[in-house]
Design a protein around this motif. Structure first.
Motif, PDB file in Angstrom:
ATOM      1  N   PRO A   1       0.803  -1.229   0.000  1.00 25.00           N
ATOM      2  CA  PRO A   1       0.000   0.000   0.000  1.00 25.00           C
ATOM      3  C   PRO A   1       0.833   1.276   0.000  1.00 25.00           C
ATOM      4  O   PRO A   1       0.395   2.303  -0.500  1.00 25.00           O
ATOM      5  CB  PRO A   1      -0.831  -0.122   1.286  1.00 25.00           C
ATOM      6  CG  PRO A   1      -0.861  -1.574   1.591  1.00 25.00           C
ATOM      7  CD  PRO A   1       0.463  -2.093   1.147  1.00 25.00           C
ATOM      8  N   ILE A   2       2.037   1.215   0.593  1.00 23.84           N
ATOM      9  CA  ILE A   2       2.916   2.382   0.564  1.00 23.84           C
ATOM     10  C   ILE A   2       3.292   2.704  -0.871  1.00 23.84           C
ATOM     11  O   ILE A   2       3.199   3.848  -1.336  1.00 23.84           O
ATOM     12  CB  ILE A   2       4.187   2.132   1.406  1.00 23.84           C
ATOM     13  CG1 ILE A   2       3.822   1.853   2.861  1.00 23.84           C
ATOM     14  CG2 ILE A   2       5.134   3.324   1.304  1.00 23.84           C
ATOM     15  CD1 ILE A   2       5.001   1.479   3.730  1.00 23.84           C
ATOM     16  N   ILE A   3       3.730   1.667  -1.588  1.00 17.75           N
ATOM     17  CA  ILE A   3       4.110   1.843  -2.995  1.00 17.75           C
ATOM     18  C   ILE A   3       2.904   2.301  -3.805  1.00 17.75           C
ATOM     19  O   ILE A   3       2.974   3.262  -4.580  1.00 17.75           O
ATOM     20  CB  ILE A   3       4.679   0.533  -3.557  1.00 17.75           C
ATOM     21  CG1 ILE A   3       5.913   0.097  -2.758  1.00 17.75           C
ATOM     22  CG2 ILE A   3       5.029   0.686  -5.042  1.00 17.75           C
ATOM     23  CD1 ILE A   3       6.413  -1.286  -3.104  1.00 17.75           C
ATOM     24  N   GLY A   4       1.775   1.600  -3.609  1.00 16.79           N
ATOM     25  CA  GLY A   4       0.568   1.948  -4.349  1.00 16.79           C
ATOM     26  C   GLY A   4       0.090   3.352  -4.054  1.00 16.79           C
ATOM     27  O   GLY A   4      -0.373   4.065  -4.956  1.00 16.79           O
ATOM     28  N   GLY A   5       0.208   3.794  -2.798  1.00 16.37           N
ATOM     29  CA  GLY A   5      -0.230   5.132  -2.425  1.00 16.37           C
ATOM     30  C   GLY A   5       0.542   6.216  -3.157  1.00 16.37           C
ATOM     31  O   GLY A   5      -0.039   7.199  -3.633  1.00 16.37           O
TER      32      GLY A   5
END
Length: 395
Positions: A150-154
Motif C-alpha cells: 500500500p505504501i508503494i501503491g499510495g
C-alpha cells in the motif's frame, strides 16, 4: 558461485514469487476511489474485486497442486507467473467493473501456481525443522508484501495513474519469470511423480481430510490468515475514513506491523531448531489469541487509535510464525504428495480469507467494530481448532 550465495539467490527467488499475490491484493488498495471514478461505479463495487482475486487463489491452488505433483514444479510455476503478469497488463485496458472483477479472478487463479508449488518445492529439499526455518524467511516476505504494497501503491496513485500499479505488478512478474527459469531447479523427480488422475487426486485430498491433526493445523493457520485478510480488506477504510490518515501515508502505519513480523520470523528461525515447529506454533497461536482479545477490548472500551494499531501489529505479526510451522508439520506427513497437500491447505486458507473479506465488505464501515471483532473471533477459532483437532490427536 559459493554455496551460501546460491542458497541466498534461491531463497530470494522464492521470496519474490511469494510476493506476487500480496502485491496483487494490496498495491491497488489506495487506488479504489480512482478506479471507481474511471469505471463510473461506486467504491464498494471496486472493493468486491479484492475477494474475487482471493477466490481465484483458492480455486487455483486446488488445481495447480496436483498438476505440480504430476508434471513437475518448475513448468507449472512458470506458466502461472507468466499468465499472471500478462493479466496485470490487460487490466489496464478494462473499462467495465464486471470485466475487471472477472480478470482479477483469472489473475488470482494463475497466481496460485507459484504459491502452492513453492511450498512443495521446498518440501522436496528440506526436512520438517529445516523447512520451517526456510519457510519462516519466505513467509516473512509473503506477509511483508501486503504491508509494503500500500505504501508503494499510495505514492503511485499520488504521482501517476492507477494503471501504473498494474504495470509494476507485471514487471515484478516478468522478473520472477526470469529468476525461476535460470535459478530454480526441478526438484520433483520423474520417478516420484503421481499420474494426473481424478481418483488419485481425490484420494490424496481425502487423506488430508481424514487426519484430524492435519485439519487442526490447516484451520488454525487459515483463520489466522482470515484475521489478517479482515484487516487488509477494511484497514484502509478504517485508517483513512475513520481516523483521518492521508492516503499517501496509509502504508506508513504498517511499519509497526512489519517490525513485529520481522521479529516473529527471526525468532522462529533462531528457535525452531531448539524447540521444534510444534512449540513455536503454539507460541504464535497464543500470542495472536491475546492480541485478538486486546482488539476486542479496544473497540468495546474505546481505547483509541494507537491502542488499536499496537494490537493489530501484534496480531498480524504472528502470521509468519503460525503459517510456516503449521505448513511444515502438514507437509512432513505427505512427502510424495506435497503439491496436493499444499494446494488443499492454500485453497482453504485463501477461501476462508476471501469469505471473511467478502463479509467485511458487506458490513457498514462507519466504525472499526466489524474489523476488530472479526479479527478477535478469528484468533479464538484458530486456537479452538488447534486444541480440539491437533493437540488432542498428536502422537
Amino acid at each position: 558461485m559459493s554455496q551460501q550465495k546460491s542458497t541466498f539467490i534461491f531463497i530470494l527467488t522464492l521470496g519474490i514469487l511469494s510476493m506476487l499475490p500480496p502485491f496483487g491484493v494490496d498495491m491497488y488498495l489506495p487506488s479504489f476511489l480512482e478506479i471507481a471514478k474511471d469505471l463510473g461505479v461506486s467504491p464498494e463495487q471496486v472493493q468486491h474485486t479484492l475477494p474475487s482475486f482471493a477466490y481465484g487463489m483458492a480455486f487455483g491452488q486446488l488445481f495447480w497442486g496436483p498438476f505440480g505433483d504430476s508434471f513437475g514444479r518448475k513448468p507449472i510455476i512458470l506458466l502461472g507467473v507468466i499468465v499472471g503478469a500478462l493479466t496485470a497488463l490487460v487490466l489496464t485496458e478494462i473499462n467495465s467493473v464486471g470485466n475487471f472483477t472477472a480478470l482479477r479472478f483469472v489473475q488470482g487463479f494463475f497466481g496460485a501456481a507459484p504459491v502452492v508449488l513453492s511450498g512443495a518445492l521446498l518440501r522436496d529439499l528440506f526436512s520438517k525443522d529445516q523447512l520451517s526455518k526456510v519457510m519462516s524467511t519466505i513467509t516473512l516476505v509473503f506477509m511483508l508484501a501486503p504491508l509494503v504494497a500500500p505504501i508503494i501503491g499510495g505514492y503511485i496513485v499520488k504521482f501517476f495513474h492507477w494503471h501504473a500499479i498494474f504495470y509494476v505488478i507485471s514487471l515484478v512478474g516478468l522478473l520472477a519469470t526470469a529468476l525461476v527459469f535460470f535459478i530454480i531447479p526441478e526438484t520433483h523427480k520423474k520417478e516420484n511423480r503421481i499420474p494426473l488422475r481424478l481418483n488419485i487426486i481425490a484420494r490424496n485430498f481425502l487423506l488430508l481430510w481424514k487426519q484430524k491433526e492435519v485439519l487442526g493445523y490447516m484451520f488454525a493457520a487459515s483463520f489466522g490468515f482470515g484475521g489478517l485478510f479482515a484487516f487488509v480488506t477494511a484497514g484502509s477504510i478504517v485508517y483513512i475514513g475513520i481516523y483521518g490518515i492521508k492516503p499517501e501515508n496509509f502504508g506508513y502505519f504498517f511499519m509497526l506491523n512489519i517490525g513485529i513480523m520481522t521479529f516473529s520470523s527471526f525468532l522462529n528461525g533462531r528457535l525452531v531448531g531448539k524447540f521444534g515447529a510444534e512449540t513455536m506454533l503454539r507460541y504464535g497461536l497464543g500470542v495472536q489469541f491475546f492480541a485478538g482479545v486486546w482488539l476486542m477490548g479496544v473497540i468495546l472500551f474505546d481505547l483509541g487509535f494507537w491502542s488499536m494499531a499496537l494490537g493489530i501489529a501484534v496480531f498480524v505479526g504472528q502470521n509468519p510464525l503460525i503459517s510456516s510451522n503449521s505448513m511444515a508439520s502438514i507437509l512432513e506427513k505427505f512427502p510424495n504428495a506435497a503439491g496436493s497437500a499444499n494446494s488443499m491447505v492454500g485453497s482453504v486458507r485463501f477461501g476462508i480469507g476471501a469469505g471473511i473479506g467478502s463479509l467485511i465488505a458487506l458490513m457498514p464501515t462507519d466504525s472499526a467494530l466489524p474489523m476488530l471483532l472479526t479479527m478477535g473471533a478469528c484468533s479464538l477459532v484458530s486456537v479452538l481448532f488447534y486444541i480440539f483437532l491437533t493437540a488432542k490427536n498428536l502422537k
